[in-house]
Motif scaffolding. Sequence first.
Motif, PDB file in Angstrom:
ATOM      1  N   SER A 170       5.569   8.478   4.822  1.00  0.00           N
ATOM      2  CA  SER A 170       4.092   7.726   4.363  1.00  0.00           C
ATOM      3  C   SER A 170       3.111   8.813   4.412  1.00  0.00           C
ATOM      4  CB  SER A 170       3.732   6.403   5.512  1.00  0.00           C
ATOM      5  OG  SER A 170       3.324   7.591   6.860  1.00  0.00           O
ATOM      6  N   SER A 171       1.758   8.638   4.593  1.00  0.00           N
ATOM      7  CA  SER A 171       0.609   9.735   4.236  1.00  0.00           C
ATOM      8  C   SER A 171       0.283  10.193   5.960  1.00  0.00           C
ATOM      9  CB  SER A 171      -0.696   9.240   3.761  1.00  0.00           C
ATOM     10  OG  SER A 171      -0.641   8.886   2.417  1.00  0.00           O
ATOM     11  N   VAL A 218       4.116   7.034  -7.309  1.00  0.00           N
ATOM     12  CA  VAL A 218       4.553   7.910  -7.365  1.00  0.00           C
ATOM     13  C   VAL A 218       5.437   8.925  -8.314  1.00  0.00           C
ATOM     14  CG1 VAL A 218       6.798   6.989  -6.570  1.00  0.00           C
ATOM     15  CG2 VAL A 218       6.357   8.912  -5.592  1.00  0.00           C
ATOM     16  N   ASN A 241      -1.600   4.197  -7.643  1.00  0.00           N
ATOM     17  CA  ASN A 241      -0.499   3.208  -6.908  1.00  0.00           C
ATOM     18  C   ASN A 241       0.504   3.930  -7.928  1.00  0.00           C
ATOM     19  OD1 ASN A 241      -1.976   1.940  -5.172  1.00  0.00           O
ATOM     20  ND2 ASN A 241      -2.201  -0.127  -6.961  1.00  0.00           N
ATOM     21  N   ARG A 256       2.852  11.856  -4.835  1.00  0.00           N
ATOM     22  CA  ARG A 256       1.728  10.505  -5.258  1.00  0.00           C
ATOM     23  C   ARG A 256       0.675  10.981  -5.631  1.00  0.00           C
ATOM     24  NH1 ARG A 256       3.910   8.804   0.623  1.00  0.00           N
ATOM     25  NH2 ARG A 256       2.389  10.194   1.172  1.00  0.00           N
ATOM     26  N   ASP A 257      -0.093  10.173  -6.422  1.00  0.00           N
ATOM     27  CA  ASP A 257      -1.671   9.665  -6.303  1.00  0.00           C
ATOM     28  C   ASP A 257      -1.870   8.218  -5.942  1.00  0.00           C
ATOM     29  OD1 ASP A 257      -4.016   8.988  -7.552  1.00  0.00           O
ATOM     30  OD2 ASP A 257      -3.141  10.222  -9.141  1.00  0.00           O
ATOM     31  N   ASN A 258      -1.705   8.323  -4.774  1.00  0.00           N
ATOM     32  CA  ASN A 258      -1.947   6.784  -4.080  1.00  0.00           C
ATOM     33  C   ASN A 258      -3.505   5.815  -5.260  1.00  0.00           C
ATOM     34  OD1 ASN A 258      -0.181   7.093  -1.554  1.00  0.00           O
ATOM     35  ND2 ASN A 258      -1.783   8.433  -0.800  1.00  0.00           N
ATOM     36  N   THR A 311       0.831  -1.407   0.183  1.00  0.00           N
ATOM     37  CA  THR A 311       0.223   0.039   0.344  1.00  0.00           C
ATOM     38  C   THR A 311       1.126   1.425  -0.140  1.00  0.00           C
ATOM     39  OG1 THR A 311      -1.602  -1.160   0.860  1.00  0.00           O
ATOM     40  CG2 THR A 311      -1.727   1.275   1.473  1.00  0.00           C
ATOM     41  N   LEU A 312       0.781   1.831  -1.027  1.00  0.00           N
ATOM     42  CA  LEU A 312       1.606   2.845  -1.347  1.00  0.00           C
ATOM     43  C   LEU A 312       1.970   4.096  -0.849  1.00  0.00           C
ATOM     44  CD1 LEU A 312       3.501   4.204  -2.438  1.00  0.00           C
ATOM     45  CD2 LEU A 312       1.920   5.810  -4.314  1.00  0.00           C
ATOM     46  N   ASP A 313       0.408   4.536   0.120  1.00  0.00           N
ATOM     47  CA  ASP A 313       0.136   5.541   0.888  1.00  0.00           C
ATOM     48  C   ASP A 313       1.371   5.253   3.022  1.00  0.00           C
ATOM     49  OD1 ASP A 313      -2.916   5.400   1.728  1.00  0.00           O
ATOM     50  OD2 ASP A 313      -1.489   4.228   1.306  1.00  0.00           O
ATOM     51  N   TYR A 314       0.931   3.799   3.138  1.00  0.00           N
ATOM     52  CA  TYR A 314       1.372   3.784   4.121  1.00  0.00           C
ATOM     53  C   TYR A 314       3.598   3.715   4.424  1.00  0.00           C
ATOM     54  CZ  TYR A 314      -3.212   0.898   4.673  1.00  0.00           C
ATOM     55  OH  TYR A 314      -4.119   0.474   5.046  1.00  0.00           O
ATOM     56  N   ASN A 367       3.697  12.888   5.454  1.00  0.00           N
ATOM     57  CA  ASN A 367       3.763  13.691   3.778  1.00  0.00           C
ATOM     58  C   ASN A 367       4.825  14.929   3.763  1.00  0.00           C
ATOM     59  OD1 ASN A 367       1.806  12.280   2.149  1.00  0.00           O
ATOM     60  ND2 ASN A 367       0.434  13.247   2.828  1.00  0.00           N
TER      61      ASN A 367
END
Length: 130
Positions: free
Chosen positions: A53-54, A80, A78, A73-75, A28-31, A57
């Motif tokens: 991480s989100s 960056v 997926n 980043r565009d979660n 999970t990208l934003d983790y 940021n």
Amino acid sequence: QVQLVESGGALVQPGGSLRLSCIVSGFTLDYYAIGWFRQVPGKEREGVSCITSSRDNHTYYKDSVKGRFTIYRDNAKNTVYLQMDTLKPEDTAVYYCATDLIADDYGLGYLCDPSVAAAWGQGTQVTVSS
């Protein structure tokens, strides 16, 4: 399976712009913190720009790219990105994206230290030349 796939590298004239993309899968990208690194032959890989991480940021930029490069980043996709403007010949390098896959943002997100990265993409070549 964790994967990072970079794209967007090209030959560009000094003063030009490029946008690099890194599509990720398997996590999970934003983790996690994630960032962009670069390497030229004979030199160590260096951190260019990283984002935590989100949870906060926070962004890091190498001094020489501040004001010219932007990481975001565009979660939902997926992905960056690294928007690179006003490119200079000294920006020529292979650019990699990487993530640390740990909950602690400090090493990668705040310091952009490549030694803490756990997963890397294959790289994309950026050449700035007239």
